[in-house]
Design a protein around this motif. Structure first.
Motif, mmCIF file in Angstrom:
data_model
loop_
_atom_site.group_PDB
_atom_site.id
_atom_site.type_symbol
_atom_site.label_atom_id
_atom_site.label_comp_id
_atom_site.label_asym_id
_atom_site.label_seq_id
_atom_site.Cartn_x
_atom_site.Cartn_y
_atom_site.Cartn_z
ATOM 1 N N GLU A 19 -94.649 -34.699 34.339
ATOM 2 C CA GLU A 19 -93.574 -35.138 35.164
ATOM 3 C C GLU A 19 -93.636 -35.080 36.600
ATOM 4 N N ARG A 20 -94.802 -34.273 37.150
ATOM 5 C CA ARG A 20 -95.133 -34.252 38.372
ATOM 6 C C ARG A 20 -95.634 -35.649 38.860
ATOM 7 N N LEU A 21 -96.198 -36.332 37.994
ATOM 8 C CA LEU A 21 -96.766 -37.802 38.459
ATOM 9 C C LEU A 21 -95.614 -38.805 37.943
ATOM 10 N N ALA A 22 -95.502 -39.598 38.996
ATOM 11 C CA ALA A 22 -94.418 -40.858 38.817
ATOM 12 C C ALA A 22 -95.234 -41.987 39.249
ATOM 13 N N TYR A 23 -94.637 -43.202 38.887
ATOM 14 C CA TYR A 23 -95.441 -44.707 39.296
ATOM 15 C C TYR A 23 -94.220 -45.419 39.565
ATOM 16 N N LYS A 24 -94.294 -46.269 40.350
ATOM 17 C CA LYS A 24 -93.186 -47.171 40.807
ATOM 18 C C LYS A 24 -93.736 -48.698 40.827
ATOM 19 N N LYS A 25 -93.235 -49.549 40.281
ATOM 20 C CA LYS A 25 -93.824 -51.041 40.277
ATOM 21 C C LYS A 25 -93.439 -51.550 41.602
#
Length: 110
Positions: A19-25
């Motif tokens: 959950e610490r790593l997120a990504y966004k388009k």
């Protein structure tokens, strides 16, 4: 060419920080965030780490290329996808070197 969602899912799995790593388009490509800090970009199905002393020290031999036209060169970390521990070290160390995210301004009434 836009980055495939499957590629970004694979990158996130290889980094292994849950959950610490997120990504966004963004514009057909993706920005990767660790603890709210931008640490990498996925562009044209390649992984570009934000340039920092961390990437220079931990992965000095990574090739350099611009992630998109007009950008400065970034370390291309595709070869680290086969070494999740090394990739995780670079990503975590890069986040440690990045400034905290700026607080978002409150939205005014519409």
């Amino acid at each position: 060419m836009a980055t495939d969602r499957d590629f970004v899912d694979y990158v996130a799995e290889q980094i292994g920080l849950g959950e610490r790593l997120a990504y966004k388009k963004m514009f057909g490509e993706y920005a990767l965030y660790l603890d709210g800090k931008v640490v990498a970009f996925a562009c044209d199905n390649s992984l570009f780490i934000k340039p920092s002393k961390a990437s220079a020290e931990l992965a000095p031999d990574l090739p350099q290329a611009p992630p998109y036209p007009g950008a400065k060169d970034y370390p291309v970390a595709d070869e680290l996808l086969d070494d999740p521990d090394a990739l995780r070290r670079v990503v975590v160390a890069t986040a440690a070197r990045m400034p905290p995210p700026k607080p978002k301004a409150p939205r005014g009434p519409r």
